[in-house]
Design an enzyme around this catalytic site. Structure first.
Site, PDB file in Angstrom:
ATOM      1  N   SER A 134       0.861  -1.177   0.000  1.00 54.75           N
ATOM      2  CA  SER A 134       0.000   0.000   0.000  1.00 54.75           C
ATOM      3  C   SER A 134       0.896   1.225   0.000  1.00 54.75           C
ATOM      4  O   SER A 134       2.050   1.163   0.442  1.00 54.75           O
ATOM      5  CB  SER A 134      -0.875   0.004   1.260  1.00 54.75           C
ATOM      6  OG  SER A 134      -1.486   1.267   1.464  1.00 54.75           O
ATOM      7  N   TYR A 147      -1.662  -0.827  10.380  1.00 49.32           N
ATOM      8  CA  TYR A 147      -1.706  -1.149   8.951  1.00 49.32           C
ATOM      9  C   TYR A 147      -0.450  -0.649   8.238  1.00 49.32           C
ATOM     10  O   TYR A 147       0.189  -1.392   7.480  1.00 49.32           O
ATOM     11  CB  TYR A 147      -2.951  -0.532   8.326  1.00 49.32           C
ATOM     12  CG  TYR A 147      -3.154  -0.882   6.873  1.00 49.32           C
ATOM     13  CD1 TYR A 147      -3.609  -2.136   6.497  1.00 49.32           C
ATOM     14  CD2 TYR A 147      -2.896   0.055   5.876  1.00 49.32           C
ATOM     15  CE1 TYR A 147      -3.801  -2.457   5.165  1.00 49.32           C
ATOM     16  CE2 TYR A 147      -3.092  -0.249   4.540  1.00 49.32           C
ATOM     17  CZ  TYR A 147      -3.539  -1.508   4.188  1.00 49.32           C
ATOM     18  OH  TYR A 147      -3.723  -1.823   2.862  1.00 49.32           O
TER      19      TYR A 147
END
Length: 271
Positions: A134, A147
């Site tokens: 990401s 995350y």
């Protein structure tokens, strides 16, 4: 690799994983899709001819069974797409130890276990790995501690493969998407739309979230899948340890200059 490859895609039932399975199958490759939920995997399998394997990649026994089933069905393993993931919000002071452990176990330990099990087969085929990280691995946002940390770790796990096994023909690269229209992304967008009382719902939430993105929109799963497919292919034969942002240009933007070329208007009813 031969022209026809055998590729295992984790998190293959929806979103980027399902789009990658469709792309690879359309190109004539043999695909195995894995995930925790049987129903979406079976839908992808019926559509693409892929082999569906329900598997929890955080479970070492499931991981062994997944790789064994792939090799038993197709006789080899040429490519691995590490796409399974989970997100939990919270700053360091807010995220619970349970959520931290869940995110790390799913996004880092699971890929590690699968790589260890698949490595002998990937070395034999001089194969390729693509991890789906990401832009959070490169840039951070608020309340994103677990995350972002997990995706940065996944990036370095993939680079470790390139460094340690590149001389044996294994390639390992990472894609870093920004907002992409997926089932996983729809959930925070729905919360955002509800919290901000956006009259346009999820669609407006996506527009708000990508307002500063040079492309001016979220990505589509097929666009990320195209990058993954290229990195798996012989066309990327000298690409190893790379990080490819598939983000509409958002990581190219200096936010400190945005005010000079972008007019931001308050939302109606914003708080």
């Amino acid at each position: 690799m031969s022209d026809q490859r055998v590729v295992l895609v984790t998190g293959g039932g929806t979103g980027i994983g399902a789009a990658t399975a469709r792309l690879l199958a359309a190109e004539g490759h043999r695909v195995v899709v894995s995930g925790r939920r049987a129903e979406p995997l079976e839908l992808v399998a019926r559509e693409t001819g892929a082999l569906a394997q329900v598997s929890d990649t955080t479970d070492p026994d499931d991981v062994r069974a997944l790789v064994a089933a792939t090799v038993a069905a197709h006789g080899r393993l040429d490519g691995l797409v590490l796409n399974a993931g989970v997100g939990r919000g919270g700053s360091v002071g807010d995220v619970t130890p349970e959520d931290w452990e869940l995110v790390m176990r799913t996004n880092v330990t699971g890929p590690f276990l699968l790589l260890r099990e698949a490595l002998p087969h990937l070395l034999e085929s001089r194969g390729a790995v693509v991890a789906v990280a990401s832009v959070s691995a490169l840039l951070n946002g608020t309340a994103n501690a677990a995350y972002a940390t997990s995706k940065a770790a996944l990036l370095q796990l993939c680079r470790s493969l390139a460094v340690d096994y590149g001389h044996r023909g294994l390639r390992a690269n990472t894609v870093c998407p920004s907002w992409v229209r997926t089932e996983m992304a729809d959930r925070p967008m729905a919360r955002f739309a509800e919290n901000e009382q956006l009259p346009g719902g999820i669609e407006q939430a996506y527009r708000e979230a990508t307002r500063l993105t040079p492309a001016g929109r979220p990505g589509e799963p097929a666009e990320v899948a195209a990058a993954i497919g290229w990195l798996l292919s012989p066309a990327a034969s000298y690409v190893n340890g790379a990080v490819l942002t598939v983000d509409g240009g958002v990581t190219a933007l200096d936010p400190g200059t945005a005010a000079f070329g972008l007019r931001m208007e308050p939302r109606a009813g914003s708080r």
